[in-house]
Design a protein around this motif. Structure first.
Motif, PDB file in Angstrom:
ATOM      1  N   TYR A  37      14.980 102.840  75.230  1.00  9.09           N
ATOM      2  CA  TYR A  37      14.095 102.069  76.091  1.00  9.09           C
ATOM      3  C   TYR A  37      14.660 101.886  77.599  1.00  9.09           C
ATOM      4  CZ  TYR A  37      11.221 101.152  72.122  1.00  9.09           C
ATOM      5  OH  TYR A  37      10.239 101.115  71.102  1.00  9.09           O
ATOM      6  N   GLY A  38      13.763 101.990  78.530  1.00  9.61           N
ATOM      7  CA  GLY A  38      14.478 101.830  79.840  1.00  9.61           C
ATOM      8  C   GLY A  38      14.187 100.341  80.393  1.00  9.61           C
ATOM      9  N   GLY A  39      13.807 100.336  81.401  1.00 10.54           N
ATOM     10  CA  GLY A  39      13.735  99.165  82.139  1.00 10.54           C
ATOM     11  C   GLY A  39      12.568  98.875  83.131  1.00 10.54           C
ATOM     12  N   ASP A  40      12.859  98.131  84.059  1.00  9.71           N
ATOM     13  CA  ASP A  40      11.789  97.553  85.186  1.00  9.71           C
ATOM     14  C   ASP A  40      11.557  98.512  86.087  1.00  9.71           C
ATOM     15  OD1 ASP A  40      13.445  96.164  87.925  1.00  9.71           O
ATOM     16  OD2 ASP A  40      14.624  96.712  85.985  1.00  9.71           O
ATOM     17  N   PRO A  41      10.422  98.477  86.995  1.00 13.06           N
ATOM     18  CA  PRO A  41      10.103  99.472  88.020  1.00 13.06           C
ATOM     19  C   PRO A  41      11.149  99.592  88.864  1.00 13.06           C
ATOM     20  CG  PRO A  41       8.224  97.893  87.535  1.00 13.06           C
ATOM     21  CD  PRO A  41       9.332  97.434  86.769  1.00 13.06           C
ATOM     22  N   ALA A  49       7.044 100.251  78.131  1.00 19.02           N
ATOM     23  CA  ALA A  49       7.175  99.950  76.792  1.00 19.02           C
ATOM     24  C   ALA A  49       8.438  98.888  76.285  1.00 19.02           C
ATOM     25  CB  ALA A  49       7.103 101.252  75.773  1.00 19.02           C
ATOM     26  N   ALA A  50       9.188  99.070  77.302  1.00 22.18           N
ATOM     27  CA  ALA A  50      10.476  98.210  77.176  1.00 22.18           C
ATOM     28  C   ALA A  50      10.221  96.679  77.172  1.00 22.18           C
ATOM     29  CB  ALA A  50      11.526  98.832  78.208  1.00 22.18           C
ATOM     30  N   LEU A  96      17.228 100.854  70.602  1.00 26.93           N
ATOM     31  CA  LEU A  96      16.842 100.000  69.188  1.00 26.93           C
ATOM     32  C   LEU A  96      17.319 100.889  68.151  1.00 26.93           C
ATOM     33  CD1 LEU A  96      14.991  98.212  67.544  1.00 26.93           C
ATOM     34  CD2 LEU A  96      13.101  99.867  67.875  1.00 26.93           C
ATOM     35  N   ILE A  97      17.912 100.294  67.185  1.00 21.59           N
ATOM     36  CA  ILE A  97      18.406 101.096  65.788  1.00 21.59           C
ATOM     37  C   ILE A  97      17.307 101.000  64.959  1.00 21.59           C
ATOM     38  CG2 ILE A  97      20.448 101.093  64.235  1.00 21.59           C
ATOM     39  CD1 ILE A  97      21.258 101.270  67.174  1.00 21.59           C
TER      40      ILE A  97
END
Length: 207
Positions: A37-41, A49-50, A96-97
């Motif tokens: 999962y990535g982050g903000d703009p 989706a993060a 995420l695991i």
């Protein structure tokens, strides 16, 4: 520093975590399935989706911190989901695991997961993984590479065989649903089933 090996883009960090072992006290589980999962703009890996996709909040603040920290949250009000922060300090991303193979502390894991039919089921699925290892919301922010930590991460050798790793879309997300950021070890029976969110657009229509 092992944590610096995770200070990379989300998909590379996810691949690096495959085959690693997460220890929570005497219970250890080999990680066999992950989602990046990535982050903000404002960051380099915008990911709607993060949890960090809209920016920093008290809940997701650790995702912006240094790599190798524990990000824990409740899913559906009852499942504890376990994430490892990745990327450089100040840039949000985490992995995420989704599933693991218990390799030590079977009796303890079984006592926490009485509904598991087999050992393979003990840590299959993100909520089950957290339950089997006894990880709770109070463990948020744990430094997984600190020698004194009760929860510790041991990275294994890098996986170089391309046939050993499966790649596909993430489970259950309605945004960026077709991004191929779910990775798993192809030889493991503990990998969870893929379920597409009913709220996700048709395949090929999401970012």
């Amino acid at each position: 520093m092992p944590a610096e090996e995770l200070a990379v883009e989300p998909l590379a960090a996810a691949r690096r975590l495959l085959g690693a072992t997460l220890w929570s006290g005497p219970v250890g589980a080999r990680i066999v399935e992950v989602e990046a999962y990535g982050g903000d703009p404002a960051g380099p890996w915008h990911d709607p989706a993060a949890h960090s996709g809209r920016g920093r909040t008290p809940r997701n603040a650790i995702m912006f911190g240094p790599p190798g920290r524990l990000y824990v949250y409740f899913s559906y009000g009852m499942h504890t989901c376990v994430n490892v922060t990745t990327g450089p300090d100040g840039i949000a991303s985490a992995v995420l695991i989704r599933a693991g193979e218990v390799i030590a502390g079977y009796d303890i894991a079984r006592s926490r997961r009485p509904a598991a039919r087999t050992d393979t089921d003990l840590a299959r699925g993100p909520g089950n993984f957290g339950s089997a290892l006894g990880i709770a919301l109070g463990d948020y922010g744990t430094d997984l590479f600190a020698p004194e930590s009760a929860i510790r991460l041991e990275l294994g050798p890098e996986i170089t065989d391309p046939t050993a790793v499966g790649v596909g879309p993430r489970v259950g997300v309605s945004l960026a649903a077709d991004r191929p950021w779910r990775l798993w070890l192809t030889g493991s029976a503990a990998v969870s089933a893929y379920r597409r969110s009913p709220r996700a657009p048709r395949a090929g229509k999401s970012a």
